[in-house]
Design an enzyme around this catalytic site. Structure first.
Site, PDB file in Angstrom:
ATOM      1  N   HIS A 121     -60.423  66.919   3.550  1.00  0.00           N
ATOM      2  CA  HIS A 121     -60.640  67.294   2.144  1.00  0.00           C
ATOM      3  C   HIS A 121     -61.667  68.428   2.164  1.00  0.00           C
ATOM      4  O   HIS A 121     -62.760  68.317   1.626  1.00  0.00           O
ATOM      5  CB  HIS A 121     -61.098  66.084   1.341  1.00  0.00           C
ATOM      6  N   GLU A 166     -54.519  68.717  -0.767  1.00  0.00           N
ATOM      7  CA  GLU A 166     -54.364  69.975  -1.501  1.00  0.00           C
ATOM      8  C   GLU A 166     -54.475  71.201  -0.611  1.00  0.00           C
ATOM      9  O   GLU A 166     -55.398  72.023  -0.787  1.00  0.00           O
ATOM     10  CB  GLU A 166     -55.379  70.041  -2.656  1.00  0.00           C
ATOM     11  N   ASN A 289     -51.159  65.245  -6.590  1.00  0.00           N
ATOM     12  CA  ASN A 289     -52.302  65.370  -7.505  1.00  0.00           C
ATOM     13  C   ASN A 289     -51.893  66.263  -8.662  1.00  0.00           C
ATOM     14  O   ASN A 289     -51.388  67.368  -8.444  1.00  0.00           O
ATOM     15  CB  ASN A 289     -53.505  66.011  -6.804  1.00  0.00           C
ATOM     16  N   TYR A 291     -53.208  67.771 -12.559  1.00  0.00           N
ATOM     17  CA  TYR A 291     -54.252  67.891 -13.596  1.00  0.00           C
ATOM     18  C   TYR A 291     -53.751  68.592 -14.851  1.00  0.00           C
ATOM     19  O   TYR A 291     -54.059  68.202 -15.959  1.00  0.00           O
ATOM     20  CB  TYR A 291     -55.466  68.651 -13.039  1.00  0.00           C
TER      21      TYR A 291
HETATM   22  O1  IFM Z   1     -62.712  67.561  -7.459  1.00  0.00           O
HETATM   23  C1  IFM Z   1     -61.425  68.010  -7.136  1.00  0.00           C
HETATM   24  C2  IFM Z   1     -60.923  67.362  -5.874  1.00  0.00           C
HETATM   25  O2  IFM Z   1     -61.785  67.580  -4.796  1.00  0.00           O
HETATM   26  C3  IFM Z   1     -59.571  67.883  -5.503  1.00  0.00           C
HETATM   27  N1  IFM Z   1     -58.669  67.846  -6.621  1.00  0.00           N
HETATM   28  C4  IFM Z   1     -59.108  68.339  -7.879  1.00  0.00           C
HETATM   29  C5  IFM Z   1     -60.460  67.728  -8.252  1.00  0.00           C
HETATM   30  C6  IFM Z   1     -60.932  68.250  -9.614  1.00  0.00           C
HETATM   31  O3  IFM Z   1     -61.072  69.625  -9.582  1.00  0.00           O
END
Ligand code: IFM
Length: 434
Positions: A121, A166, A289, A291
């Site tokens: 990460h 990611e 993931n 958002y």
């Molecule tokens: O905080 C991040 C995370 O480390 C990876 N995905 C998105 C999150 C929010 O920006």
């Protein structure tokens, strides 16, 4: 929503990552990572914030395990800091770092919480960056060695083990846009880095399968649906390009053994003949993931997305329907393994008043996104679990401590943790959906 229950066995969890919460940056033999270098370089992060202390989770993990248990979740997703366990990214292992993750995993299991670990990460050992970082093909082999050792060490106790979190962010935010470590601004390098990340994923899976690692193995990709702002041909072409670079660039190599083509995409990486055979390893699961969506407007200035009022504190549009659209599109385009939503959450301008954080916006974000997942499942997508991002307010990379994603508020002066209203809401939502 309450009538449409999630199926029995659906995994409810929360997520974090090492550099964002652990702190203890200079303790117990941890090596430097590219994020130590980047965050300590003036001008790179909000008010010069670093992850040196963060949520001090390295010392406070027993309390954090209690907090996780208090949410009533089944699972906790965390990442292993490569430089904490192998300070130079090759060669010697750091016993104290390895012991920390042993204690964390055992502490979770003792509370009946399934550990889900991620190997990368974003905190590459600085020593490997000094040798070329992800721009160097050799880093893929170093990563496979690291994955193999961690898989053998922890794999019998982990529910899942993901290679990367990611990779788009590592490649593009880190090497094209320069917003994340190591801060490069080179489009061709970003594309080459993406290839080496995919290659390292494949090599790691091959190594861990050969060693008989027991955890389910997969990768976590950040994805968005893409909407053209108008019916114009230019917006349609832009949308196609954005989707290719963001989603298909990682999905096509893994599932179809190729890179996508799209209007305006002209840079491809240097690849060796058998690279796609290495990359396209069968996955036990895919982590997604989500958002927000990508709004594709080719006009200058771009047309704004429609739902920016009430957007998150990151300025991201709240668009839950995009999660349904994205999952259904993936389902149509690829033969998906079981899917976990490994991150989904929102940053709010939370205020702690009289010991309480009333974060109604976060609750509505969660409710609508869970409904969107349920809709995708109705449409045939095999979603097995959901991890809210994040357990705690934490170090939001170049935004520092200015953005709060947590279900649990953190006072960084005192390290006091206070569950927000959303924590109670999530707990009762899970109870109603068992
Ligand atoms: O905080 C991040 C995370 O480390 C990876 N995905 C998105 C999150 C929010 O920006």
């Amino acid at each position: 929503m309450t009538q449409q229950k999630f199926p029995p066995g659906f995994v409810w969890g929360v997520a974090t990552s090492a550099y964002q919460i652990e702190g203890a940056a200079n303790e117990d033999g941890r090596g430097k990572s590219i994020w130590d270098t980047f965050s300590h370089t003036p001008g790179n992060t909000f008010q010069g914030h670093t992850g040196d202390v963060a949520c001090d989770h390295y010392h406070r993990y027993p309390q954090d395990i209690e907090l996780i248990a208090g949410l009533g979740v089944d699972a906790y997703r965390f990442s292993i800091a490569w430089p904490r366990v192998q300070p130079a990214g090759r060669g010697a292992w750091n016993q104290k770092g390895l012991d920390f993750y042993d204690r964390l995993v055992d502490g979770l299991l003792a509370k009946g919480i399934a550990p889900h670990a991620t190997l990368y990460h974003w905190d590459l050992p600085q020593a490997l960056q000094d040798e070329g970082g992800w721009g160097s093909r050799d880093t893929a082999d170093r990563f496979a060695d690291y994955a193999d050792v961690m898989g053998q060490r922890l794999g019998d106790r982990l529910a899942t083990l993901s290679t990367h979190n990611e990779p788009w962010c590592t490649a593009h935010l880190g090497h094209r846009i320069g917003q994340f470590a190591p801060g490069a601004r080179d489009p061709a390098l970003a594309i080459q880095v993406a290839h080496h990340l995919l290659l390292s994923h494949g090599k790691a899976l091959l190594a861990m399968r050969a060693s008989g690692v027991k955890a389910l193995l997969g990768i976590v990709l950040n994805q968005s649906s893409v909407t053209p702002a108008t019916a114009s041909a230019a917006d349609a072409a832009l949308a196609e390009r954005e989707y290719a670079l963001f989603v298909r660039w990682f999905m096509d190599p893994i599932f179809l053994k190729r890179y996508p083509t799209a209007p305006g995409v002209s840079i491809y990486p240097v690849a060796h003949e058998n690279d796609f055979d290495v990359i396209a390893q069968p996955l036990d699961f895919l982590g997604i993931n989500y958002y927000t969506r990508i709004w594709a407007s080719s006009e200058e200035p771009p047309r704004p997305a429609p739902n920016l009022q009430g957007a998150s504190d990151m300025g991201w549009e709240n668009y839950a329907q995009g999660l349904t659209e994205l999952l259904l599109q993936d389902h149509r385009d690829y033969k998906l393994p079981p899917v976990y939503i490994t991150e989904n959450g929102t940053a709010c301008a939370d205020l702690l008043i009289d010991g309480r954080v009333n974060d109604a916006d976060r609750i509505e974000y969660m409710r609508s996104h869970l409904e969107a997942i349920r809709a995708a499942m109705e449409g045939g997508v095999d979603v097995r679990g959901f991890f809210y991002w994040s357990l705690l307010d934490n170090y939001e990379w170049n935004s520092g401590y200015d953005k709060r994603f947590g279900l649990i508020h953190v006072d960084y002066e005192t390290q006091t943790r206070t569950p927000k209203d959303s924590a109670g809401w999530y707990r009762s939502f899970i109870q109603r959906n068992r």
